[in-house]
Design a protein around this motif. Structure first.
Motif, PDB file in Angstrom:
ATOM      1  N   LEU A 298      53.680  54.963  46.671  1.00  0.00           N
ATOM      2  CA  LEU A 298      54.967  55.600  46.418  1.00  0.00           C
ATOM      3  C   LEU A 298      55.325  55.583  44.931  1.00  0.00           C
ATOM      4  O   LEU A 298      56.352  56.128  44.550  1.00  0.00           O
ATOM      5  N   TYR A 299      54.486  54.950  44.131  1.00  0.00           N
ATOM      6  CA  TYR A 299      54.801  54.852  42.706  1.00  0.00           C
ATOM      7  C   TYR A 299      54.403  56.128  41.958  1.00  0.00           C
ATOM      8  O   TYR A 299      53.584  56.938  42.416  1.00  0.00           O
ATOM      9  N   LEU A 300      54.997  56.273  40.765  1.00  0.00           N
ATOM     10  CA  LEU A 300      54.670  57.381  39.862  1.00  0.00           C
ATOM     11  C   LEU A 300      53.636  56.921  38.849  1.00  0.00           C
ATOM     12  O   LEU A 300      53.669  55.777  38.388  1.00  0.00           O
ATOM     13  N   ARG A 301      52.754  57.802  38.485  1.00  0.00           N
ATOM     14  CA  ARG A 301      51.766  57.489  37.444  1.00  0.00           C
ATOM     15  C   ARG A 301      52.037  58.252  36.158  1.00  0.00           C
ATOM     16  O   ARG A 301      51.470  57.918  35.112  1.00  0.00           O
ATOM     17  N   ASP A 302      52.871  59.264  36.233  1.00  0.00           N
ATOM     18  CA  ASP A 302      53.237  60.041  35.046  1.00  0.00           C
ATOM     19  C   ASP A 302      54.693  60.468  35.216  1.00  0.00           C
ATOM     20  O   ASP A 302      55.000  61.449  35.889  1.00  0.00           O
ATOM     21  N   ARG A 303      55.599  59.733  34.603  1.00  0.00           N
ATOM     22  CA  ARG A 303      57.020  59.989  34.813  1.00  0.00           C
ATOM     23  C   ARG A 303      57.445  61.351  34.262  1.00  0.00           C
ATOM     24  O   ARG A 303      58.241  62.067  34.889  1.00  0.00           O
ATOM     25  N   GLU A 304      56.936  61.689  33.094  1.00  0.00           N
ATOM     26  CA  GLU A 304      57.339  62.974  32.500  1.00  0.00           C
ATOM     27  C   GLU A 304      56.915  64.140  33.382  1.00  0.00           C
ATOM     28  O   GLU A 304      57.685  65.089  33.586  1.00  0.00           O
ATOM     29  N   ASP A 305      55.689  64.077  33.884  1.00  0.00           N
ATOM     30  CA  ASP A 305      55.230  65.150  34.760  1.00  0.00           C
ATOM     31  C   ASP A 305      56.093  65.226  36.016  1.00  0.00           C
ATOM     32  O   ASP A 305      56.452  66.315  36.470  1.00  0.00           O
ATOM     33  N   TRP A 306      56.441  64.043  36.559  1.00  0.00           N
ATOM     34  CA  TRP A 306      57.281  64.028  37.757  1.00  0.00           C
ATOM     35  C   TRP A 306      58.659  64.624  37.476  1.00  0.00           C
ATOM     36  O   TRP A 306      59.195  65.381  38.269  1.00  0.00           O
ATOM     37  N   GLU A 307      59.234  64.270  36.308  1.00  0.00           N
ATOM     38  CA  GLU A 307      60.551  64.809  35.961  1.00  0.00           C
ATOM     39  C   GLU A 307      60.512  66.331  35.847  1.00  0.00           C
ATOM     40  O   GLU A 307      61.423  67.030  36.326  1.00  0.00           O
ATOM     41  N   GLU A 308      59.479  66.845  35.203  1.00  0.00           N
ATOM     42  CA  GLU A 308      59.358  68.292  35.063  1.00  0.00           C
ATOM     43  C   GLU A 308      59.246  68.965  36.422  1.00  0.00           C
ATOM     44  O   GLU A 308      59.897  69.988  36.684  1.00  0.00           O
ATOM     45  N   ARG A 309      58.436  68.383  37.322  1.00  0.00           N
ATOM     46  CA  ARG A 309      58.286  68.969  38.656  1.00  0.00           C
ATOM     47  C   ARG A 309      59.574  68.852  39.466  1.00  0.00           C
ATOM     48  O   ARG A 309      59.936  69.753  40.220  1.00  0.00           O
ATOM     49  N   ALA A 310      60.270  67.718  39.297  1.00  0.00           N
ATOM     50  CA  ALA A 310      61.515  67.527  40.038  1.00  0.00           C
ATOM     51  C   ALA A 310      62.576  68.517  39.595  1.00  0.00           C
ATOM     52  O   ALA A 310      63.285  69.112  40.418  1.00  0.00           O
ATOM     53  N   ILE A 311      62.686  68.737  38.275  1.00  0.00           N
ATOM     54  CA  ILE A 311      63.670  69.685  37.750  1.00  0.00           C
ATOM     55  C   ILE A 311      63.324  71.100  38.176  1.00  0.00           C
ATOM     56  O   ILE A 311      64.184  71.883  38.593  1.00  0.00           O
ATOM     57  N   ALA A 312      62.035  71.422  38.111  1.00  0.00           N
ATOM     58  CA  ALA A 312      61.604  72.764  38.515  1.00  0.00           C
ATOM     59  C   ALA A 312      61.889  72.996  39.990  1.00  0.00           C
ATOM     60  O   ALA A 312      62.315  74.081  40.397  1.00  0.00           O
ATOM     61  N   ALA A 313      61.685  71.979  40.805  1.00  0.00           N
ATOM     62  CA  ALA A 313      61.923  72.129  42.240  1.00  0.00           C
ATOM     63  C   ALA A 313      63.405  72.313  42.536  1.00  0.00           C
ATOM     64  O   ALA A 313      63.788  73.087  43.407  1.00  0.00           O
ATOM     65  N   GLU A 314      64.266  71.596  41.783  1.00  0.00           N
ATOM     66  CA  GLU A 314      65.706  71.738  41.998  1.00  0.00           C
ATOM     67  C   GLU A 314      66.211  73.102  41.537  1.00  0.00           C
ATOM     68  O   GLU A 314      67.181  73.641  42.081  1.00  0.00           O
ATOM     69  N   SER A 315      65.558  73.645  40.517  1.00  0.00           N
ATOM     70  CA  SER A 315      65.991  74.938  39.982  1.00  0.00           C
ATOM     71  C   SER A 315      65.494  76.101  40.825  1.00  0.00           C
ATOM     72  O   SER A 315      66.084  77.195  40.804  1.00  0.00           O
ATOM     73  N   ALA A 316      64.412  75.886  41.562  1.00  0.00           N
ATOM     74  CA  ALA A 316      63.834  76.970  42.361  1.00  0.00           C
ATOM     75  C   ALA A 316      64.612  77.146  43.650  1.00  0.00           C
ATOM     76  O   ALA A 316      65.261  76.209  44.132  1.00  0.00           O
TER      77      ALA A 316
END
Length: 413
Positions: A380-398
């Motif tokens: 359940l952990y993240l290995r790349d926080r920046e990548d996760w943030e970008e994907r999370a923001i993109a998912a919320e915007s879509a």
């Protein structure tokens, strides 16, 4: 005599004094738990003096310090038939492994130990007693030892049909009197022991004697075996422990039985002076006594398990499990290993363990250890926080679609 009168005069199945031993039939077998120590040896002497013709001394090997040949010599010198039962694998599989998954620590002070061994010892004695048709299972715990309620509790929950208990409960005998009686019988042993010890493959424990006073105590360094520092100054040791479905299965990538894994870790981790514990534990009525332990393998394995568990399980699930862990410990500690509540909590622990798989890499150093990698099979952990943030923001915007939800979860390692 009426049935009610007979019930009032019938001997209690719980043995609490030496006087009660007079109720034993000299022609029927008796089983005693035998450690080779002073108390269990003196009990054999008393039973021999009573004229019991068939006394069976059972010693359950779970990795203790005392040797089998020594126990055999003492038991046979006191007229008992010795039964040396190797239960090391069973102890590791049925008792230590569940304790690791349950993070079984007494109030967060130290890992439990005799709490785990007493149910197996009691169960082994009952198996032997039933096979022999024995009239009683006796042990030698006294009221200042937690073993008293753990053995009695286990024997009761196992529904043993005969008498059981410890004659030392209400009828203590001084150390000097026991030694003198044994010497007079031609058995001279343990005169130089300065503490009471209990050992198994999971723990070496010391109490009583020079450790009676919590306000002033010191364990001679030579009494430690596993945790005596032997690593050179500045030395380090890199190792990995693998857990599969809640069970430690490999060291440095090599699969091995849990007994071997624990043995190796006791020595490798202990070489850096790690794994010593001291703390107070309560007796049956709330009084506290000091106990000292060395448990290097437990020190590392419990931490390893928690790291992997936190990588695999939801945080709320781990929080609830931490609460239930202390219920598990309390029930086992109070002699209710075979009780319904401990077994019910074990089902919860097993459910969590089924999803706990991974590896932790450690760097051992004098006085401590650091993780170098925590790897989960289903993390359940993240290995790349920046990548996760970008994907999370993109998912919320879509625009919302069902396919956007899995995209927010971390990819499997």
């Amino acid at each position: 005599m009426t049935t009610t009168e007979a019930a009032k005069t019938a001997p209690s199945p719980l043995v609490r004094s030496f006087a009660q031993l007079a109720n034993l039939d000299p022609d029927r077998p008796v089983v005693t738990l035998f450690s080779g120590g002073l108390d269990s040896s003196y009990l054999l002497l008393r039973l021999r003096r009573m004229g019991l013709r068939e006394v069976h001394a059972v010693s359950v090997d779970i990795g203790e310090d005392e040797s089998g040949p020594y126990k055999r010599q003492v038991a046979e010198a006191l007229g008992a038939r010795i039964h040396l039962l190797d239960r090391r694998e069973e102890f590791a599989d049925r008792f230590v492994a569940p304790a690791i998954a349950a993070q079984a620590e007494y109030l967060g002070i130290h890992p439990v130990s005799s709490t785990l061994s007493r149910p197996l010892i009691a169960e082994s004695a009952v198996r032997l007693a039933r096979s022999l048709g024995a009239q009683a299972v006796l042990h030698t715990a006294n009221r200042s030892q937690n073993t008293l309620r753990r053995l009695n509790g286990a024997l009761a929950l196992l529904d043993y049909e005969g008498a059981y208990g410890s004659p030392y409960d209400l009828d203590p005998v001084t150390r000097d009197d026991k030694l003198a009686a044994l010497r007079a019988a031609g058995v001279d042993l343990l005169a130089g022991r300065i503490v009471s010890g209990d050992s198994n493959l999971w723990c070496r424990e010391f109490e009583s004697g020079i450790l009676d006073d919590p306000e002033r105590h010191e364990v001679p360094e030579e009494m430690y075996s596993w945790s005596r520092p032997t690593a050179a100054p500045g030395a380090e040791d890199l190792l990995t422990v693998t857990v599969e479905n809640g069970r430690p299965v490999a060291l440095d990538g090599t699969r091995m039985p849990l007994t071997e894994l624990i043995d190796r870790l006791n020595r490798r981790v202990g070489a850096y002076g790690l794994g010593r514990y001291s703390g107070l534990e309560h007796l049956d009525h709330g009084e506290k006594v000091l106990e000292i332990r060395e448990m290097p393998a437990a020190w590392l394995l419990l931490r390893t398990y928690r790291h992997i568990e936190s990588a695999c399980l939801d945080a709320e699930l781990v929080r609830e499990k931490r609460h239930l862990e202390q219920i598990w410990v309390r029930e086992a500690l109070e002699g209710r290993w075979f009780g319904e509540l401990r077994l019910a909590v074990q089902s919860f622990v097993d459910n969590c363990a089924a999803r706990t798989s991974g590896t932790v890499a450690w760097r051992l150093r004098t006085g401590g250890a650091d993780t170098r990698a925590i790897t989960a099979v289903r993390p359940l952990y993240l290995r790349d926080r920046e990548d996760w943030e970008e994907r999370a923001i993109a998912a919320e915007s879509a625009p919302f679609t069902p396919s956007t939800v899995p995209a927010l979860l971390p990819a499997a390692a």
